[in-house]
Write a protein that holds these residues in place. Structure first.
Motif, PDB file in Angstrom:
ATOM      1  N   THR A 113      17.131  42.225  73.253  1.00 15.43           N
ATOM      2  CA  THR A 113      17.270  43.630  74.164  1.00 15.43           C
ATOM      3  C   THR A 113      17.415  44.594  73.362  1.00 15.43           C
ATOM      4  O   THR A 113      17.087  45.810  73.579  1.00 15.43           O
ATOM      5  CB  THR A 113      18.067  43.529  75.262  1.00 15.43           C
ATOM      6  OG1 THR A 113      19.503  43.032  74.666  1.00 15.43           O
ATOM      7  CG2 THR A 113      17.908  42.371  76.423  1.00 15.43           C
ATOM      8  N   ILE A 114      18.111  44.466  72.089  1.00 18.70           N
ATOM      9  CA  ILE A 114      18.332  45.788  71.286  1.00 18.70           C
ATOM     10  C   ILE A 114      17.101  46.403  70.967  1.00 18.70           C
ATOM     11  O   ILE A 114      16.853  47.516  70.619  1.00 18.70           O
ATOM     12  CB  ILE A 114      19.305  45.335  70.041  1.00 18.70           C
ATOM     13  CG1 ILE A 114      19.525  46.566  69.252  1.00 18.70           C
ATOM     14  CG2 ILE A 114      18.545  44.473  69.195  1.00 18.70           C
ATOM     15  CD1 ILE A 114      20.828  47.467  70.011  1.00 18.70           C
ATOM     16  N   CYS A 115      15.928  45.385  70.724  1.00 20.60           N
ATOM     17  CA  CYS A 115      14.613  46.010  70.347  1.00 20.60           C
ATOM     18  C   CYS A 115      13.751  46.389  71.452  1.00 20.60           C
ATOM     19  O   CYS A 115      13.025  47.131  71.679  1.00 20.60           O
ATOM     20  CB  CYS A 115      13.771  45.328  69.430  1.00 20.60           C
ATOM     21  SG  CYS A 115      14.661  45.149  67.893  1.00 20.60           S
ATOM     22  N   HIS A 116      13.879  45.419  72.626  1.00 22.71           N
ATOM     23  CA  HIS A 116      12.834  45.538  73.685  1.00 22.71           C
ATOM     24  C   HIS A 116      13.364  46.150  74.836  1.00 22.71           C
ATOM     25  O   HIS A 116      12.667  46.847  75.788  1.00 22.71           O
ATOM     26  CB  HIS A 116      12.536  43.971  74.187  1.00 22.71           C
ATOM     27  CG  HIS A 116      11.602  43.307  72.941  1.00 22.71           C
ATOM     28  ND1 HIS A 116      10.299  43.533  73.089  1.00 22.71           N
ATOM     29  CD2 HIS A 116      11.817  42.705  71.848  1.00 22.71           C
ATOM     30  CE1 HIS A 116       9.570  42.942  72.046  1.00 22.71           C
ATOM     31  NE2 HIS A 116      10.434  42.312  71.298  1.00 22.71           N
ATOM     32  N   ALA A 128      15.063  40.074  84.182  1.00 21.64           N
ATOM     33  CA  ALA A 128      15.327  40.092  82.856  1.00 21.64           C
ATOM     34  C   ALA A 128      14.304  41.096  82.059  1.00 21.64           C
ATOM     35  O   ALA A 128      14.739  41.802  81.319  1.00 21.64           O
ATOM     36  CB  ALA A 128      14.798  38.644  82.154  1.00 21.64           C
ATOM     37  N   HIS A 129      13.037  41.361  82.779  1.00 25.45           N
ATOM     38  CA  HIS A 129      12.090  42.551  82.197  1.00 25.45           C
ATOM     39  C   HIS A 129      12.567  43.889  82.758  1.00 25.45           C
ATOM     40  O   HIS A 129      11.900  44.725  82.274  1.00 25.45           O
ATOM     41  CB  HIS A 129      10.968  42.074  82.499  1.00 25.45           C
ATOM     42  CG  HIS A 129      10.421  40.937  81.790  1.00 25.45           C
ATOM     43  ND1 HIS A 129       8.932  40.656  81.834  1.00 25.45           N
ATOM     44  CD2 HIS A 129      10.794  40.045  80.817  1.00 25.45           C
ATOM     45  CE1 HIS A 129       8.775  39.386  81.143  1.00 25.45           C
ATOM     46  NE2 HIS A 129       9.907  39.150  80.624  1.00 25.45           N
ATOM     47  N   LEU A 139      11.725  46.928  80.001  1.00 25.54           N
ATOM     48  CA  LEU A 139      11.158  46.455  78.690  1.00 25.54           C
ATOM     49  C   LEU A 139      10.213  47.671  78.353  1.00 25.54           C
ATOM     50  O   LEU A 139       9.567  48.427  79.160  1.00 25.54           O
ATOM     51  CB  LEU A 139      10.256  45.494  78.882  1.00 25.54           C
ATOM     52  CG  LEU A 139      10.606  44.110  79.109  1.00 25.54           C
ATOM     53  CD1 LEU A 139       9.824  43.065  78.924  1.00 25.54           C
ATOM     54  CD2 LEU A 139      11.641  43.764  78.028  1.00 25.54           C
ATOM     55  N   LEU A 140      10.496  48.260  76.945  1.00 31.73           N
ATOM     56  CA  LEU A 140       9.637  49.093  76.531  1.00 31.73           C
ATOM     57  C   LEU A 140       8.239  48.629  76.289  1.00 31.73           C
ATOM     58  O   LEU A 140       7.938  47.551  75.995  1.00 31.73           O
ATOM     59  CB  LEU A 140       9.969  49.466  74.995  1.00 31.73           C
ATOM     60  CG  LEU A 140      11.200  50.076  74.800  1.00 31.73           C
ATOM     61  CD1 LEU A 140      11.794  50.362  73.464  1.00 31.73           C
ATOM     62  CD2 LEU A 140      11.017  51.828  75.473  1.00 31.73           C
ATOM     63  N   PRO A 141       7.190  49.461  76.809  1.00 36.35           N
ATOM     64  CA  PRO A 141       5.834  49.120  76.436  1.00 36.35           C
ATOM     65  C   PRO A 141       5.642  48.944  75.119  1.00 36.35           C
ATOM     66  O   PRO A 141       6.228  49.353  74.272  1.00 36.35           O
ATOM     67  CB  PRO A 141       5.064  50.447  77.157  1.00 36.35           C
ATOM     68  CG  PRO A 141       6.017  51.321  77.744  1.00 36.35           C
ATOM     69  CD  PRO A 141       7.456  50.792  77.170  1.00 36.35           C
ATOM     70  N   LYS A 142       4.574  48.103  74.806  1.00 39.54           N
ATOM     71  CA  LYS A 142       4.416  47.416  73.526  1.00 39.54           C
ATOM     72  C   LYS A 142       4.342  48.772  72.429  1.00 39.54           C
ATOM     73  O   LYS A 142       4.730  48.199  71.419  1.00 39.54           O
ATOM     74  CB  LYS A 142       3.163  46.814  73.468  1.00 39.54           C
ATOM     75  CG  LYS A 142       2.908  45.908  72.069  1.00 39.54           C
ATOM     76  CD  LYS A 142       1.735  45.226  72.424  1.00 39.54           C
ATOM     77  CE  LYS A 142       1.377  44.413  71.024  1.00 39.54           C
ATOM     78  NZ  LYS A 142       0.371  43.392  70.925  1.00 39.54           N
TER      79      LYS A 142
END
Ligand code: HEC
Ligand code: HEC
Ligand code: HEC
Ligand code: HEC
Ligand code: HEC
Ligand code: HEC
Length: 463
Positions: A113-116, A128-129, A139-142
């Motif tokens: 989660t630190i990145c996403h 979760a998302h 979640l961050l978009p790609k």
């Protein structure tokens, strides 16, 4: 004849219907156990014999969880994303896929989660998302995931993420601090941006806001800087990286990645070229550093930079007190350094400035650093709309000397100035000249006014 259904039959049909619905719901919303079963099935395919297959298939289903006290989070994403560390799952579909490019950020130390973003503790997909109302970090978009790299790598360049460097650069040169505080420094006309990335504005909102502030924030007083799409993207990355979160020392240890670009910067700062050449360009008779990484091992070079006279007794090369990352960066630069680099370094040598010119240049830098350019423009041209002020816009500073003496300008900068209102019945103009006396030293204020005066038409009489 009794047309009523027997009660037992009625109850049974209701139960049957409920079961059908439950099965239908579950197959459209599989739980983590379904994903683990499917993952094990995929794993088993690769096993050589029946016994091994059976062993894999009988692995008990359990919630996987990564405890990350240094990041103040617990991530259970690998409960479903089971293949992230298994290269044989490269071509499997999500959520079973191998995660390439993760090293050196191992899941055991970094989680996900630190990145996403997302909600680490949840074990259902939607939760979760973060596709749920109460969770502020979906979640961050790609295309924005890499903005998170800047949460830890705050300085220098992050390899593969030029947006962060460019965003930071734009922030520091376009005068954002004139209206926004970041880490305590800046004005108060716009919101404090120190935790802009933690409050999770939608990344697309941010990008649109940079392209045209008023299109997502009606009547915004933020100027339209006419940024290009790339610049708006870069600034959005930078904003998303500003979370100000507390992290364990390990995570903060690589604020600055020892990249060759940083090595080059050190090579310039430390003036290595004074004694060295690269392929003949640089100090006359200087020790040539081209190809030095193929002549010596990395550890030899590292020791040479720690203490040159231990490696080369009697040498003239000074001891520099460089930390390990800086030495690594320097060696990284030397591995690729060419005569062209040396030429560029020599060409970039600062020309000598007279003390007066140096003071004016320092004032120019302050004018940028404190954000005056955000309202008055990089060329002092003014023109940012300021509805309901008498002139309708922020004034240009190119003809100050027509209206004011230097002491008067010093006074305006120290004390600030409210623009005269055009129509008292309408809301006050959103932009005003802030009071700077508590935000910068008297010396900075003087230097800025010297700089402003250097830009006035030359007829100026002295004061
Ligand atoms: C209940 C199982 C489950 C859990 C728990 C889960 N995921 Fe997923 N994830 C999936 C599935 C299934 C997909 C495949 C795409 C889809 O169905 O939406 C997926 C896709 C993704 C994708 C690809 C982008 C996308 O939205 O399609 C990312 C990134 C991702 N997950 C990250 C995470 C992170 C980070 C966590 C932990 C916070 C997490 N996932 C937890 C099941 C899960
Ligand atoms: C160091 C940061 C980082 C960490 C930690 C990290 N990821 Fe990623 N992840 C990325 C990046 C960057 C990408 C995008 C790669 C690309 O652009 O192709 C990505 C891509 C993905 C994708 C594919 C997204 C898509 O839309 O195709 C999934 C799924 C995923 N990660 C899941 C996870 C899971 C699960 C974890 C935890 C075990 C995790 N990641 C940990 C940075 C990270
Ligand atoms: C939670 C903080 C954190 C985040 C987020 C993060 N990193 Fe790192 N990164 C580190 C740490 C700590 C190390 C040192 C790892 C080690 O050596 O154990 C590191 C190491 C690296 C290195 C290797 C540096 C070297 O010494 O050669 C690179 C390259 C890198 N990170 C790039 C990235 C990129 C790209 C992203 C985003 C996809 C990212 N990092 C996200 C903390 C982070
Ligand atoms: C003249 C003053 C001014 C300048 C200069 C300025 N802004 Fe703003 N900014 C504002 C105001 C006022 C708002 C609040 C209204 C809005 O959302 O547009 C704002 C809003 C924002 C927001 C949205 C914050 C949020 O989440 O609500 C961001 C991000 C932002 N500015 C970043 C920047 C950056 C980066 C720069 C420099 C390129 C900059 N601003 C320059 C006045 C300014
Ligand atoms: C005052 C002059 C001087 C400065 C400044 C200097 N060096 Fe040196 N350096 C030397 C000399 C002389 C040698 C040759 C070693 C010896 O004395 O035998 C040397 C050797 C080296 C070597 C080993 C070269 C080889 O092929 O054996 C490296 C690598 C090196 N220097 C890097 C640097 C870097 C990087 C900087 C800047 C941070 C720097 N030097 C600054 C004088 C200097
Ligand atoms: C938030 C926007 C904003 C920022 C940031 C800002 N100014 Fe101003 N400034 C204004 C406005 C609006 C006026 C016009 C006040 C008026 O109409 O009387 C003004 C007026 C001035 C004036 C007087 C010009 C005149 O013609 O009356 C000077 C000098 C000046 N500013 C210098 C600076 C300096 C130096 C900085 C940085 C330290 C700075 N300003 C930062 C908005 C700003």
């Amino acid at each position: 004849m009794d047309r009523k259904l027997p009660p037992l039959f009625f109850a049974l049909s209701v139960m049957a219907l409920a079961m059908i619905l439950a099965v239908a719901w579950r197959s459209s919303h599989p739980g983590w156990k379904n994903y683990q079963a499917e993952y094990l099935r995929l794993e088993a395919v690769g096993e050589p014999n029946a016994a091994a297959k059976a062993a894999v298939l009988s692995t008990p289903e359990t919630v996987q969880q990564i405890l990350l006290p240094g990041l103040q989070r617990v991530d259970r994403c690998t409960t479903c994303h089971m293949g992230v560390e298994d290269p044989t799952m490269k071509s499997a579909q999500e959520p079973y896929t191998y995660h390439s490019g993760l090293q050196p950020h191992s899941p055991a130390k970094f989680g996900c989660t630190i990145c996403h973003g997302g909600q680490g503790l949840a074990t259902d997909k939607q939760g979760a998302h973060g596709d749920v109302e109460f969770w502020s970090e979906p979640l961050l978009p790609k295309e924005y995931i890499r903005a998170s790299c800047g949460r830890c790598h705050k300085e220098g360049e992050v390899p593969g993420v030029p947006e962060l460097t460019e965003g930071r650069q734009l922030f520091e040169t376009r005068g954002c601090r004139g209206c926004h505080k970041l880490n305590g420094v800046g004005g108060s006309i716009g919101p404090d941006l120190t935790e802009e990335g933690a409050q999770r504005r939608n990344p697309r909102w941010l990008e649109q806001h940079f392209l045209k502030p008023a299109s997502v924030s009606p009547n915004s007083a933020m100027p339209n800087f006419n940024f290009t799409r790339e610049q708006a993207r870069a600034l959005s990355y930078y904003m998303l990286s500003l979370t100000n979160e507390q992290m364990g020392a390990y995570y903060a240890s690589e604020r600055l990645i020892p990249s060759p670009a940083y090595g080059k910067q050190l090579f310039v700062e430390k003036n290595c070229i004074a004694c060295h050449s690269i392929d003949g360009v640089g100090a006359k008779n200087g020790v040539n550093l081209a190809g030095v990484t193929s002549r010596h091992s990395l550890s030899w070079l590292d020791e040479q930079l720690v203490n040159p006279s231990l490696v080369s007794p009697g040498t003239d090369m000074p001891i520099y007190d460089l930390d390990a990352n800086s030495r690594k960066a320097l060696v990284g630069f030397l591995a690729t350094a060419t005569a062209d680099d040396a030429r560029a370094i020599l060409a970039g040598k600062p020309k000598g400035l007279s003390p007066e010119e140096a003071a004016i240049e320092a004032g120019h830098q302050d004018f940028i650093r404190f954000g005056c350019v955000g309202c008055h423009g990089t060329e002092l041209q003014g023109g940012v709309p300021n509805p309901n002020s008498q002139s309708g816009q922020v004034p240009s500073l190119l003809h100050l000397s027509d209206d004011y003496t230097q002491p008067e300008v010093l006074h305006i900068v120290r004390e600030g100035k409210m623009p005269p209102v055009a129509n008292p019945k309408l809301p006050a103009p959103p932009l005003y000249m802030p009071q700077w006396k508590n935000m910068m030293s008297e010396e900075d204020i003087n230097r800025i006014v010297q700089f402003l005066w250097s830009k006035q038409p030359k007829k100026t009489e002295s004061w």
